[in-house]
Motif scaffolding. Sequence first.
Motif, short mmCIF file in Angstrom:
data_model
loop_
_atom_site.label_atom_id
_atom_site.label_comp_id
_atom_site.label_asym_id
_atom_site.label_seq_id
_atom_site.Cartn_x
_atom_site.Cartn_y
_atom_site.Cartn_z
N SER A 143 22.76 -8.62 37.19
CA SER A 143 22.44 -7.87 35.97
C SER A 143 22.29 -8.81 34.77
O SER A 143 21.48 -8.55 33.88
CB SER A 143 23.51 -6.81 35.70
OG SER A 143 24.73 -7.38 35.28
N ASP A 224 23.09 -3.05 35.47
CA ASP A 224 24.03 -2.81 34.39
C ASP A 224 23.42 -3.32 33.09
O ASP A 224 23.23 -4.52 32.91
CB ASP A 224 25.33 -3.57 34.70
CG ASP A 224 26.36 -3.48 33.58
OD1 ASP A 224 26.11 -2.75 32.60
OD2 ASP A 224 27.39 -4.15 33.69
N TYR A 226 24.70 -3.67 30.28
CA TYR A 226 25.64 -4.48 29.50
C TYR A 226 25.63 -5.94 29.93
O TYR A 226 26.35 -6.77 29.37
CB TYR A 226 27.05 -3.89 29.61
CG TYR A 226 27.17 -2.51 29.01
CD1 TYR A 226 27.43 -2.34 27.65
CD2 TYR A 226 26.99 -1.38 29.78
CE1 TYR A 226 27.52 -1.07 27.09
CE2 TYR A 226 27.07 -0.10 29.24
CZ TYR A 226 27.34 0.04 27.89
OH TYR A 226 27.42 1.30 27.34
N PRO A 284 28.24 1.71 34.41
CA PRO A 284 27.07 1.04 33.83
C PRO A 284 25.88 0.83 34.75
O PRO A 284 24.74 0.85 34.31
CB PRO A 284 27.64 -0.31 33.40
CG PRO A 284 28.75 -0.57 34.37
CD PRO A 284 29.32 0.77 34.69
N GLY A 285 26.10 0.62 36.03
CA GLY A 285 24.99 0.29 36.91
C GLY A 285 25.34 -0.93 37.77
O GLY A 285 26.48 -1.40 37.77
N GLU A 286 24.37 -1.45 38.49
CA GLU A 286 24.61 -2.52 39.46
C GLU A 286 24.77 -3.88 38.78
O GLU A 286 24.06 -4.21 37.84
CB GLU A 286 23.45 -2.59 40.46
CG GLU A 286 23.29 -1.37 41.33
CD GLU A 286 22.10 -1.49 42.26
OE1 GLU A 286 21.66 -2.64 42.51
OE2 GLU A 286 21.61 -0.46 42.72
N ARG A 287 25.73 -4.65 39.32
CA ARG A 287 25.88 -6.04 38.91
C ARG A 287 25.50 -6.99 40.04
O ARG A 287 24.95 -8.04 39.80
CB ARG A 287 27.33 -6.32 38.47
CG ARG A 287 27.73 -5.63 37.16
CD ARG A 287 29.06 -6.19 36.69
NE ARG A 287 29.54 -5.53 35.47
CZ ARG A 287 30.64 -5.88 34.83
NH1 ARG A 287 31.39 -6.87 35.29
NH2 ARG A 287 31.00 -5.23 33.74
#
Length: 505
Positions: A143, A224, A226, A284-287
Motif C-alpha cells: 500500500s 490501504d 493511509y 483501511p484496506g490491503e497492505r
Amino acid sequence: MRTPVHSGAGGLSKGTASVWRRLGAFACLLAAGLLLAACAGMQEPSTAESKASTPAPAAEEAMTPAQRKEHERLVTSYGGAYNDPKLQAQIQQIVTRLVAASERPDQKYRVTILNSPAINAFALPNGSLYVTRGLLSLASDNSELASVLAHEMAHVIANHAATREDQMKQAVLVSRVISDVVNDSDLGALALAKSRISLASFSRGQELEADAIGVGISARAGFDPYGAERFLTTMGQQANLKSSSMNQSASGEQADFLATHPATPERISIVMANAREYASPKNPGERDRAQYLAAIDGLVYGDDPKEGFIRGRRFFHPKLGFTFTAPEGFALENTSQAVLGASTTGREALRLDAVRVGGDQSLAQYLSSGWIDGVEVSSVESLVLNGFPAATAVARGEQWSFRMFAIRFGSDVYRLIFAARELTPELDAGFREAAETFRRVSIEESDNVKPLRIRIVTAGLTDTPEKLAAKMDVQDRQMERFLILNGLQRGDKLAYGEQYKIIAE
C-alpha cells in the motif's frame, strides 16, 4: 563519481573556486540530495544486477525517438536500470490494479527501477514511471508503494508535466521579448525569475493535487489509502536523519527545494484527510506487507560497489582499485561528479575527483597552474603516497583555506582537496594523514567486497528493536535507521513472528 569523472586540466576554475569559498553549503547539499535527483556515483560498466540504460524492446518500440532519448538520459543519470525480475513483476501487479481503478484505465504505463540509493520517483507524460531502489527499500508494504505509484500516475492523468513545459516555454518567450524588443537583458532576466517563482508555486499545487488523486486511485484499487501518510512520515524521518548527520549552514539550497515541494507535515495532514474520505483507519484496506517484504528481500541498499561505495569514513572503489579514509568526524557522500565530505561542525570539507594531467606537466606544476585561486607557491612540494607520485600545496581564500593533493594513479590524476575555515597545524596534519590512506587495493580485497542489501528477518520471542538493530551492517545510528526502515517509533515493541527489514551483506 563516475569512472572516472575528468574535470579536465582546468578543473576547479577560478569561477568554480568561488563555490569552494562557500563550502558551508556542503552540508545542505548532501542533505537535500536525499529527496532531490539521485547521484549516479563513480560508475563502472553494468553488472548483472544493474543493466545498461537501454529500455526493453517492447517499451522501446512504443516510444518516439524523443521519448526514448529522454528515457535513456534519465536512466543513465540515475545509475542505470536495476534488474530484478521478481521485484519488477511485483511492481507491475500493483500498477495494473491502480490503472484499472484510475480515471484513465486506457493509459499504458512502463515501470523502470533505477539503480540509485536516492529516494525518488517520477513520471513522464507518456506514462513512463520511474522508482529508485532507495525508495523501494524505504517502503514497508504494497500500500505504501501503491501510494507513490498512484501519485506519479496522477501527474500523468492531470497532464502536469505537459502543463509545466508549456508554462516554462511561455516564461522564456516573455523574457526574450523583453530582452530583444525592450533591449534590456536585466528586465528579461527579472521577468524569467518571477515566472519561475510562479511556476514553483504552481508546482506545489500540482503535488498536492497529485496526492489527492493518488489516494483516491489507491483506495479504489483496494489498497490501504493511509499508506501515503505512513510513507510520507517515514520519508520525512529519513530526511531528518540524513540532514542531522551534518551541521547545516544557512545556505539557500534547502529553501530552494522546499519552495517547489510542499513540506512533509502539510502533505501528511492533507493525505490523511483524503484517506478518511475513502476508508476508516480501523478498516483501511490491503497492505500486503509479507508479499512486499518477500519481493525486496536481497535488494541492494546504498551505494552499488560498481560505482564506488562508502563505509563510514572510508571510500572504496573495487573496480578502479583504490580506497581512502576521510578524517575523523567526516561524513561522506558519493555524487556523480566527486566524492564529497563534511565534518559534523560544517567547518571542514573535502572533495575527491579525477582529472587528466599531461605527462609533460609535473604534479607540482599542475597544482601551481591556476585552476584554483590563492595557491601559495612556496607550499608546493612533491612527494610519494603509498608508492604513487603526488604533490601537495596550500591555497587560501577569503573565508576558506585548502590543503590540496594531486595523486597519479594509473593514467589518471586524483585530486583530494581539503577545506577548512581555519587551517590550523593540527587540522593540516590530520588532512595529510588522511591523504596517506589513499592506496591500491588487492584483487582479493576487491573480490571480497559485497554490497549491503535489505534482508528480511523474523522476530523471535526475545527479539527487541535493539537486538535487531545491532545486526545492521551500518556504521552509525543503527537504532534510528532500523526504526525508520521499518516504520517504527521509539518505544514500539516487535511482534513475535512478524518480519522486519535489516541492512546486511
